[in-house]
Design a protein around this motif. Structure first.
Motif, mmCIF file in Angstrom:
data_model
loop_
_atom_site.group_PDB
_atom_site.id
_atom_site.type_symbol
_atom_site.label_atom_id
_atom_site.label_comp_id
_atom_site.label_asym_id
_atom_site.label_seq_id
_atom_site.Cartn_x
_atom_site.Cartn_y
_atom_site.Cartn_z
ATOM 1 N N PRO A 128 6.700 -27.899 19.119
ATOM 2 C CA PRO A 128 5.218 -28.413 19.207
ATOM 3 C C PRO A 128 5.431 -29.562 20.554
ATOM 4 C CG PRO A 128 5.090 -27.545 17.082
ATOM 5 C CD PRO A 128 6.730 -27.514 17.647
ATOM 6 N N GLY A 129 4.720 -29.331 21.388
ATOM 7 C CA GLY A 129 4.598 -30.454 22.335
ATOM 8 C C GLY A 129 6.246 -30.869 23.176
ATOM 9 N N THR A 130 7.111 -29.954 22.686
ATOM 10 C CA THR A 130 8.145 -30.020 23.769
ATOM 11 C C THR A 130 8.516 -29.356 24.963
ATOM 12 O OG1 THR A 130 9.480 -28.830 22.721
ATOM 13 C CG2 THR A 130 9.160 -31.048 21.940
ATOM 14 N N GLN A 131 8.878 -29.337 26.055
ATOM 15 C CA GLN A 131 9.398 -27.983 26.457
ATOM 16 C C GLN A 131 10.344 -27.634 26.240
ATOM 17 O OE1 GLN A 131 10.148 -30.273 30.711
ATOM 18 N NE2 GLN A 131 8.757 -29.857 31.718
ATOM 19 N N ARG A 132 10.075 -26.224 26.836
ATOM 20 C CA ARG A 132 11.424 -24.693 26.448
ATOM 21 C C ARG A 132 12.508 -25.266 26.676
ATOM 22 N NH1 ARG A 132 9.642 -18.917 27.398
ATOM 23 N NH2 ARG A 132 7.775 -19.455 25.869
ATOM 24 N N GLU A 133 13.760 -25.183 26.305
ATOM 25 C CA GLU A 133 14.649 -26.072 26.103
ATOM 26 C C GLU A 133 15.709 -24.516 26.163
ATOM 27 O OE1 GLU A 133 17.993 -28.653 24.158
ATOM 28 O OE2 GLU A 133 16.160 -27.669 22.746
#
Length: 125
Positions: free
Chosen positions: A41-46
């Motif tokens: 949540p709240g992060t870019q796809r890695e």
């Protein structure tokens, strides 16, 4: 509509292991590099790991030494096994299929990028 189907997520404790699976239609699988991504949540796809049609893997630095990606061409399935799980590994894990030859994919009427719905992995004590 092409579907990638992931399974194997769940709640695990820190230090434990988990093995994710993703099955794709055979025609897509045979053409594609298969990858696992994750998104918290709240992060870019890695990008976590990828394996090409020849079976050569690559890993993100964040999981190197703790993850093994493999593919079973007879079962049209890609796996991601992770060990020594950490709370920061908590995320939705998504499977991706990307045909290695865009020209071949287009000629055969396929798309250039396919995604699964994702499977939740939660690492918590």
């Amino acid at each position: 509509q092409v579907q990638l189907v992931e399974s194997g997520g769940g709640l695990v404790q820190p230090g434990e292991s988990l093995k994710l699976s993703c099955t794709a239609p055979g025609d897509i699988f045979g053409l594609s590099a298969m990858s696992w991504f994750r998104q918290a949540p709240g992060t870019q796809r890695e990008l976590v790991a990828t394996i090409n049609i020849r079976g050569s893997p690559k890993y993100a630095d964040s999981v190197k030494g703790r993850a093994i990606i493999s593919r079973d061409d007879a079962k049209n399935t890609v796996y991601l096994e992770m060990t020594s799980l950490k709370p920061e590994d908590t995320a939705v894990y998504l499977c991706n299929a990307r045909p290695e030859s865009a020209r071949t994919a287009i000629r055969m009427g396929y798309g250039l990028d396919y995604w699964g719905q994702g499977t939740q992995v939660t690492v918590s004590s």
